[in-house]
Design a protein around this motif. Structure first.
Motif, mmCIF file in Angstrom:
data_model
loop_
_atom_site.group_PDB
_atom_site.id
_atom_site.type_symbol
_atom_site.label_atom_id
_atom_site.label_comp_id
_atom_site.label_asym_id
_atom_site.label_seq_id
_atom_site.Cartn_x
_atom_site.Cartn_y
_atom_site.Cartn_z
ATOM 1 N N LEU A 29 -1.839 4.556 -2.341
ATOM 2 C CA LEU A 29 -0.577 4.969 -3.104
ATOM 3 C C LEU A 29 -0.325 6.478 -2.549
ATOM 4 O O LEU A 29 -1.314 7.321 -2.972
ATOM 5 C CB LEU A 29 -0.554 4.805 -4.336
ATOM 6 N N TYR A 120 1.475 -4.469 -3.223
ATOM 7 C CA TYR A 120 0.535 -3.224 -3.435
ATOM 8 C C TYR A 120 -0.651 -3.877 -4.282
ATOM 9 O O TYR A 120 -1.686 -3.464 -3.902
ATOM 10 C CB TYR A 120 1.122 -2.123 -4.357
ATOM 11 N N SER A 125 -1.141 -0.673 1.514
ATOM 12 C CA SER A 125 -0.860 0.721 1.057
ATOM 13 C C SER A 125 0.620 0.824 1.046
ATOM 14 O O SER A 125 1.541 -0.134 1.318
ATOM 15 C CB SER A 125 -1.376 1.362 2.227
ATOM 16 N N LEU A 140 5.050 1.225 -9.846
ATOM 17 C CA LEU A 140 4.135 2.207 -10.257
ATOM 18 C C LEU A 140 3.823 1.953 -11.885
ATOM 19 O O LEU A 140 4.579 1.738 -12.686
ATOM 20 C CB LEU A 140 4.933 3.726 -10.341
#
Length: 266
Positions: A29, A120, A125, A140
């Motif tokens: 990340l 992800y 990536s 996230l």
């Protein structure tokens, strides 16, 4: 004894084959506080960044945006629709600033947050250009407050356009070279006091006009993956590797004990 040893080795090999997913080291990340790729079309940095994101994969990078990156690899794909995002097709997703500068594309990305999060988690990536914090939904696992973002759109103050970036030893070791002056290489920088405890490392140090904290802010953060993780001196295994080895030894020991008991009983 040879049969016992063979059983132990077999157990260890089985763990190595099944206990560590093939994609475990293939996701990084990146939080990038620069539009050197999209707006400035920086030759070296663009190609180095995409090579970094690929992590040795032959699969192309998918750019979520419409600005063509002149110096990106020729197989780079551009799209504004991630509804059919497939990990088996792409090595990485690069979330581009709308128009190439200077805000992150959080609103657009949130439309496809489940697809991006799945990509992800599967081992792809992910990089966010001109990251400015906030709530990225399931993409996230953290919600960085504005107070830890310096520069444009951040709450920590500092110049919104700067050329004070320095690729540190880690960044240079990962294959980047120090860029020349672009007049405005970066727009955001991130407080390591917040991001380092989350596991991020810095590849680009920048005071971002925050002169009192010249080493505490970074314009390029990386988390996880074979490239996001710092190189361990002396080849000492990382904590995750130690954990896998310990479990492997435990399973091998259990196999030995069961085999010994069976032989005694016989």
């Amino acid at each position: 004894m040879n049969r016992l040893f063979g059983s132990a080795i077999g157990a260890a090999l089985l763990l190595a084959a099944t206990g560590l997913p093939a994609t475990a080291s293939a996701k990084t990340l990146v939080l990038e506080g620069s539009d050197a790729t999209s707006y400035h079309q920086d030759t070296n940095y663009t190609s180095q960044l995409f090579g970094y994101l690929k992590e040795g994969s032959s699969k192309p990078v998918l750019v979520f945006g419409s600005v063509n990156l002149t110096h990106a690899p020729g197989d780079t794909v551009y799209t504004n629709d991630l509804s059919t995002l497939d990990f088996t097709t792409y090595s990485a997703v690069y979330i581009q600033s709308p128009g190439g500068c200077c805000d992150d594309n959080r609103t657009g990305a949130l439309t496809y947050q489940s697809e991006i999060a799945t990509f992800y988690a599967a081992g792809g990536s992910l990089a966010i250009q001109d990251y400015q914090g906030g709530d990225w939904g399931s993409i996230l696992s953290f919600n960085a407050p504005s107070s830890v973002i310096g520069g444009y759109g951040g709450g920590a103050g500092g110049a919104g356009c700067f050329d004070t970036e320095t690729f540190n030893a880690t960044g240079l070791a990962k294959g980047f070279t120090q860029p020349g002056s672009l007049g405005c290489w970066g727009h955001q920088a991130y407080a390591m006091s917040y991001f380092a405890p989350l596991g991020f490392i810095s590849l680009v140090d920048s005071n971002n006009g925050l002169g009192s904290k010249p080493s505490d802010y970074s314009s390029f953060l990386a988390l996880g993956g074979s490239l996001g993780t710092p190189v361990t001196p002396g080849g000492i295994p990382e904590p995750a590797t130690w954990a896998m080895m310990i479990v492997g030894f435990g399973l091998a020991g259990s196999a030995l004990r069961r085999r010994s008991a069976a032989l005694i009983a016989a």
